[in-house]
Design an enzyme around this catalytic site. Structure first.
Site, PDB file in Angstrom:
ATOM      1  N   ASP A   1       0.830  -1.205   0.000  1.00 36.46           N
ATOM      2  CA  ASP A   1       0.000   0.000   0.000  1.00 36.46           C
ATOM      3  C   ASP A   1       0.865   1.257   0.000  1.00 36.46           C
ATOM      4  OD1 ASP A   1      -2.368   1.766   0.679  1.00 36.46           O
ATOM      5  OD2 ASP A   1      -3.292  -0.183   0.981  1.00 36.46           O
TER       6      ASP A   1
ATOM      7  N   HIS B   1      -3.956   6.132   3.125  1.00 38.80           N
ATOM      8  CA  HIS B   1      -4.614   4.931   2.610  1.00 38.80           C
ATOM      9  C   HIS B   1      -4.050   3.658   3.249  1.00 38.80           C
ATOM     10  CE1 HIS B   1      -5.637   1.830  -0.453  1.00 38.80           C
ATOM     11  NE2 HIS B   1      -6.644   2.622  -0.794  1.00 38.80           N
TER      12      HIS B   1
ATOM     13  N   SER C   1     -10.988  -0.666  -1.743  1.00 40.05           N
ATOM     14  CA  SER C   1      -9.766  -0.665  -0.926  1.00 40.05           C
ATOM     15  C   SER C   1     -10.066  -0.966   0.535  1.00 40.05           C
ATOM     16  CB  SER C   1      -9.076   0.703  -1.000  1.00 40.05           C
ATOM     17  OG  SER C   1      -8.328   0.834  -2.170  1.00 40.05           O
TER      18      SER C   1
END
Length: 744
Positions: A143, A206, A532
């Protein structure tokens, strides 16, 4: 006199290459682009030196040792074989001709697919857990990095990393080290792209969000500025985390992604979660398919997001059959924002509005009334297009705009007080505006607000801070990518769904809440939506099952999650093309009754059936002399023992005819009898042969076939949704059956 050609013939071959290439080399070197040269499984020969082999191959293809050294970017050689180099197209073609090379493909950029959810899934905090085993499970996250400032990664009560761990913790800018919760962190920037923080630190938020969703510790009283107050935690809160940073400001490159897989597999992770993707490609040219295959071969399940290009069909990504492909569904918690008008009327819409009003009321105007006097025909003022509004008319006011887009940025630039955006097709998820803002239904509340503005001399309104409410669930989010897939048309993807709408989880203080540098709001938690967010839920569920069944293969764990999933309560026209088997049910997956397993041999046979040549498959698995013609071809429409069944009707006016051969392994009671129960729509005949399975013991495997027949599907019908359930009075082993008629 010796001719020039004879002189050239007497020169070494390598020098010949240089003579032929040197006149143009300087002018074409800027045309070199990164290519990935994939060479399958590593040779078992201990004397094999990957880098030396890669250098020799590259020098032969380029024809210049020095230029070959300068062109090579990276060698893969821990978990699989290959390298990255800057090549010209003809050099890439020459490398593809080499016997040891499986594929050569250009490096591309992938994109990100961006707490109460675990309670909604029936996995409450107080539940039977194998805590000691769970503590030895390592979740690898590929990620944007991770922020240890987030309380979700507190290592209080954690012992040292498990003995199986071989990874490292790389430090750098804004990242001083790991702990006993986050036991590993690496970053990959093989192109040396200019970045501010060359470290595993999370500049985006994220990666911190996905990591904490998967395995964050219990944090009570977590919220985003008071919104969504509750207990935030990962599904396996005792598990360890290893971060592999592969995403930067320009995306997530293939070469970095493969490097992360190469390292993560060798480091000893047990589950991998990948919340990013790109356009589906053939398996041997797809870095996620390649990396996850080698992970699967070593007993590691990879969970991937399905993509955010819904609700259109044929948009699903990450479709290899050894990947767990995850769609996004909602929970029963929604975040909504109220608008109060001065006349007492109220409206409610979708947003994550963190702003508390400083006044009781603000002046209210529409984009149409705030239009510039002279716009030279530029932009639509009703939609608050950039350049169409007068700052004098907007300043200090809430503006009602029509359409979709980031009107809040435009109104903020004009010093407005807030935005109310009327949309004709309201979202089923919320976003965070940069100023007070909300999206409402233009056809109902929007019309009322517009009428109020145009019939009142001094219209006023206030946008309240967001609150949480209960709503119907589960259903597949509108943005979640749908099947069918384009690579292997008779395998249903996505496989299942998991919560991916308005998920509260950890966040990095290096990033603002909206990602806008001008936004000064930062928090250690944030509310995000996307596949996600769904992907780490499924990875965590897989880790939870693995903590009880450490000997189960990745295919077995995947089967358990799929056959115990809960069908969508609310379905749209795409049905199982959006949700797959349904929403994960981790506790039920511990005792699925029956498993659809797949061995390496079955994957090899499947690849042969799909048309991949023998030598390529041999390179993939590290077996010389593999010959597809000597392998018994897998039977049936799909040729694989998959937990779901899917066929596409081509041509569209053809009759329905498909057959699926399946084997199931008994992991429930020793002596048990399962009876088949079929649900099918009119026009589709489904026969299960045999329709009863009698097991005499645990781990016994029995086979059956499912035969589909029917006339051509009605012209207006694109999807037939059916199901097969095996029931022994205790277990309900469910497989969706989907017939799809493409319209080309």
């Amino acid at each position: 006199m010796i001719s020039a050609m004879k002189m050239l013939q007497n020169l070494p071959l390598l020098f010949l290459f240089c003579l032929y290439c040197s006149p143009t080399q300087g002018s074409i070197q800027h045309e070199r682009k990164p290519y990935i040269v994939y060479m399958g499984e590593l040779p078992v020969d201990r004397a094999y030196a990957p880098e030396d082999h890669h250098n020799n191959l590259l020098a032969t293809a380029i024809g210049d040792w020095q230029l070959a050294r300068e062109s090579k970017i990276h060698s893969y050689g821990k978990s699989f074989n290959g390298f990255v180099a800057r090549l010209l197209p003809y050099e890439a073609e020459k490398l593809l001709e080499e016997d040891n090379v499986l594929s050569v493909f250009p490096n591309t950029q992938n994109k990100l697919h961006t707490t109460r959810s675990w309670d909604f899934l029936g996995l409450p905090l107080k539940l039977n857990r194998h805590s000691n085993v769970e503590s030895d499970i390592i979740v690898g996250v590929l990620d944007t990095g991770i922020s240890l400032d987030c309380p979700s990664f507190n290592d209080k009560g954690f012992g040292p990393p498990p003995p199986s761990w071989k990874g490292k913790c790389v430090t750098g800018a804004n990242f001083t080290g790991c702990n006993n919760k986050v036991i590993g962190a690496k970053y990959f920037n093989l192109q040396n792209a200019p970045e501010q923080n060359l470290s595993p630190a999370d500049d985006d938020g994220h990666g911190t969000h996905t990591s904490s969703t998967a395995a964050g510790v219990v944090v009570r009283g977590a919220s985003l500025d008071g919104i969504g107050v509750g207990t935030a935690r990962g599904g396996v809160s005792r598990a360890r985390i290893a971060m592999y940073k592969v995403c930067w400001s320009d995306g997530c490159s293939d070469m970095d992604l493969l490097a992360a897989f190469d390292e993560a597999i060798d480091d000893g992770v047990n589950v991998i979660t990948v919340s990013l993707g790109g356009t589906p490609r053939k398996f041997f040219s797809d870095p996620t398919a390649i990396g996850s295959f080698h992970a699967m071969k070593r007993g590691i399940l990879t969970s991937c997001s399905a993509g955010n290009n819904g609700p259109s069909t044929m948009t699903v990504e990450n479709v290899a059959p050894w990947i767990l492909t995850v769609a996004a569904s909602n929970t029963d918690r929604q975040f909504t924002t109220a608008v109060h008008l001065a006349d007492g009327k109220k409206a409610r819409g979708m947003s994550i509005n963190t702003f508390t009003p400083e006044k009781k009321m603000y002046p209210l105007i529409s984009g149409a009334l705030a239009s510039k006097v002279s716009r030279d025909g530029y932009g639509n003022a009703s939609a608050c297009d950039h350049g169409s509004l007068s700052q004098e008319k907007v300043m200090g006011k809430i503006v009602y705009c029509l359409g979709t887009g980031n009107m809040d940025y435009i109104i903020k630039e004009l010093k407005g007080a807030g935005t109310i955006v009327g949309v004709s097709d309201p979202n089923d998820y919320s976003t965070i505006p940069v100023i007070p803002g909300v999206y409402i239904d233009a056809n109902t509340d929007g019309k009322a607000i517009d009428l109020y503005i145009n019939s009142t001399k001094n219209a006023q309104a206030v946008i309240q801070k967001t609150t949480s409410t209960r709503g119907p669930a589960p259903y597949v989010a509108s943005f979640s990518s749908r099947g069918p897939q384009s690579i292997t048309v008779n395998i249903l993807k996505p496989d299942l769904s998991a919560p991916g709408v308005d998920i509260l989880a950890g966040y990095s203080k290096l990033a603002t809440l909206t990602g806008d540098p001008a936004d000064n709001r930062r928090n250690v938690f944030n509310i995000l939506s996307g596949t996600s967010m769904a992907c780490p839920h499924a990875a965590s569920a897989a880790a939870y099952v693995k903590s009880f069944h450490p000997d189960w293969s990745p295919a077995a764990i995947k089967s358990a999650l799929m056959t115990t999933a809960i069908p969508m309560r609310i379905k749209d026209a795409t049905a199982e093309l959006g949700s797959g088997s349904g929403q994960i049910n981790p506790v039920s997956a511990l005792d699925p009754g029956l498993l659809y397993n797949s061995s390496m041999d079955s994957y090899i046979a499947f690849l042969c059936k799909e048309g991949y040549n023998s030598s390529s498959i041999g390179i993939l698995i590290g077996t010389k002399g593999l010959n597809c013609s000597t392998i018994s071809p897998p039977q049936g429409t799909d040729g694989i023992n998959y937990p779901s069944m899917h066929t596409q009707i081509i041509p569209s006016n053809a009759s329905i005819s498909a057959i699926f051969y399946r084997s199931v392994t008994n992991v429930g009671s020793g002596n048990s009898t399962y009876k088949a129960k079929v649900r099918a729509p009119k026009g589709l005949s489904i026969e299960v042969i045999p329709d009863t399975l009698n097991f005499g013991g645990v781990n016994q495997e029995l086979s059956f076939k499912v035969v589909l027949k029917g006339p051509p599907m009605p012209k207006e019908t694109k999807i037939f949704s059916a199901s097969l359930e095996w029931n022994d009075s205790k277990h309900n082993v469910r497989s969706p059956i989907v017939v799809y008629k493409p319209t080309f």
